[in-house]
Design an enzyme around this catalytic site. Structure first.
Site, mmCIF file in Angstrom:
data_model
loop_
_atom_site.group_PDB
_atom_site.id
_atom_site.type_symbol
_atom_site.label_atom_id
_atom_site.label_comp_id
_atom_site.label_asym_id
_atom_site.label_seq_id
_atom_site.Cartn_x
_atom_site.Cartn_y
_atom_site.Cartn_z
ATOM 1 N N ASP A 155 149.235 55.328 -53.572
ATOM 2 C CA ASP A 155 148.859 57.358 -53.010
ATOM 3 C C ASP A 155 150.281 57.831 -52.928
ATOM 4 O OD1 ASP A 155 147.440 59.518 -53.035
ATOM 5 O OD2 ASP A 155 146.876 59.095 -51.291
ATOM 6 N N GLY A 156 150.060 59.286 -53.687
ATOM 7 C CA GLY A 156 150.983 59.874 -53.329
ATOM 8 C C GLY A 156 152.217 60.438 -54.470
ATOM 9 N N HIS A 201 154.105 60.126 -61.985
ATOM 10 C CA HIS A 201 152.809 58.576 -61.929
ATOM 11 C C HIS A 201 153.686 57.623 -62.526
ATOM 12 C CE1 HIS A 201 149.314 60.796 -60.343
ATOM 13 N NE2 HIS A 201 149.408 61.246 -61.703
ATOM 14 N N SER A 212 140.554 54.965 -60.662
ATOM 15 C CA SER A 212 139.814 55.554 -60.245
ATOM 16 C C SER A 212 138.600 55.796 -61.427
ATOM 17 C CB SER A 212 138.884 55.876 -58.829
ATOM 18 O OG SER A 212 139.589 57.511 -58.726
ATOM 19 N N ASN A 233 138.575 59.145 -61.047
ATOM 20 C CA ASN A 233 139.974 59.839 -61.751
ATOM 21 C C ASN A 233 139.860 60.133 -62.373
ATOM 22 O OD1 ASN A 233 142.384 57.643 -60.341
ATOM 23 N ND2 ASN A 233 141.292 59.428 -58.933
ATOM 24 N N TRP A 234 138.591 60.867 -63.223
ATOM 25 C CA TRP A 234 138.411 61.393 -64.716
ATOM 26 C C TRP A 234 138.225 63.119 -64.506
ATOM 27 C CZ3 TRP A 234 139.187 58.522 -69.298
ATOM 28 C CH2 TRP A 234 139.163 56.930 -68.533
ATOM 29 N N ARG A 283 148.015 50.480 -48.127
ATOM 30 C CA ARG A 283 147.845 52.337 -48.473
ATOM 31 C C ARG A 283 149.003 52.733 -48.392
ATOM 32 N NH1 ARG A 283 142.696 56.607 -49.620
ATOM 33 N NH2 ARG A 283 144.715 58.040 -50.797
#
Length: 253
Positions: A34-35, A51, A79, A82-83, A201
Site C-alpha cells: 500500500d502507498g 505503481h 483486489s 480496485n476496479w 502492510r
C-alpha cells in the site's frame, strides 16, 4: 510443497542475517502493498509512477525473501475492489504484471522460484492473463520459494465461491462428509498453500482490505508507515525480527 518445507526447515536452523534474531524465518509471508499513489503524489508524479516503482520493490523483496529461506511470498497485487479506480489507472495496473513477469521471469527461473496466481482470472485482460499463465507454466517445475500473486482477488468472494461449490458438491453427491475446517480450506483459492505466518502492510493503514480473511486467523500482523515504493530489505528484516519475538499459541497457553 514437501520439498519447499524441507528447504525452509533447513534454513530456519541457521542465522540468516546479522540483523535477524536467531529464530525461525516465517514460512509464508503475505504483503498488502500500500502507498504507491501517495508516494507518487509526494513527488508530484502521476500515480502510475508509484505503481511502477512498487513493482521494482516486488522484485527486490522477492529475491531477498528467497535468499532468507521464505517458503511462500504472497503479494496483494490487485483486489476485486480496485476496479472502482479510474479507468486509466486500472488499465496501467493491468499492464504491470506483463511488464514485471516478462522482465523478471528469467531471474525467477534461475533462482528456482515458482509463480502462482490466486484470484478471479475471468475478468483479467488477455495480455495480463497470458503473461501470468506463461510465468506459471514456465516455473511450474521449480521447487524453491512460491511467489503467489493475489490478482483480482477478494476474500469475501473467495469464501462465497467456496460455499457455493460445497453446496453443489453435496447436491451432486460428490461430497458426503461433514464439513470441517480442513475440508472448507480445500475449497479456497489458497488450498495448496500453508496459511500465512506473517502479514505485512505498508503505508500506515491498519486493516485487511478483504485480503485472506479465513487464512489470516492466526497470522502475526506487522504494520509500518513506510510507503510500499520505499520498502526495502531492512524493513523486511524488522518485520521478521518482530515476528520472531512473538509467542504464537494458537489459542493455547
Amino acid at each position: 510443497m514437501l520439498r519447499i518445507l524441507k528447504r525452509w526447515l533447513a534454513g530456519s536452523r541457521t542465522k540468516t542475517s546479522g540483523e535477524l534474531l536467531e529464530g525461525p524465518i516465517p514460512f509464508h509471508i503475505a504483503i498488502i502493498m500500500d502507498g504507491n499513489g501517495r508516494w507518487a503524489k509526494k513527488r508530484a508524479l502521476p500515480r502510475s509512477a508509484g505503481h511502477h516503482e512498487g513493482m521494482k520493490v516486488v522484485r527486490r523483496v522477492t529475491k531477498h525473501a528467497n535468499s532468507l529461506g521464505v517458503g511462500i511470498l504472497t503479494v496483494y497485487a490487485f483486489s476485486t475492489e480496485n476496479w472502482k479506480r479510474p479507468k486509466d489507472e486500472v488499465s496501467y495496473l493491468m499492464k504491470l504484471p506483463a511488464e514485471f513477469l516478462n522482465t523478471f521471469l528469467p531471474e525467477l527461473i534461475e533462482e528456482n522460484v515458482q509463480v502462482r496466481i490466486m484470484g478471479d482470472k475471468s475478468m483479467l485482460p488477455k495480455h495480463t492473463l497470458d503473461a501470468v499463465e506463461r510465468a506459471v507454466n514456465d516455473t511450474s517445475q521449480n521447487s524453491g520459494m512460491i511467489l503467489n500473486f493475489a490478482l483480482n482477488y477478494g476474500s469475501r468472494s473467495e469464501i462465497l465461491g467456496a460455499v457455493q461449490r460445497i453446496v453443489d458438491d453435496y447436491k451432486n453427491e460428490h461430497l458426503q462428509k461433514d464439513i470441517t475446517e480442513e475440508i472448507f480450506a480445500d475449497y479456497l483459492m489458497s488450498n495448496k498453500l500453508k496459511d500465512p505466518d506473517l502479514l505485512i502492510r505498508t503505508s500506515g493503514e491498519m486493516r485487511l482490505s478483504n485480503f485472506m480473511l479465513w487464512q489470516l486467523a492466526y497470522t502475526e500482523f506487522w504494520f509500518t508507515d513506510v510507503l510500499w515504493p520505499d520498502f526495502n530489505e531492512k524493513h523486511l528484516h524488522e518485520a521478521i525480527s518482530a515476528y520472531q519475538k512473538r509467542g504464537r499459541r494458537f489459542g493455547g497457553i
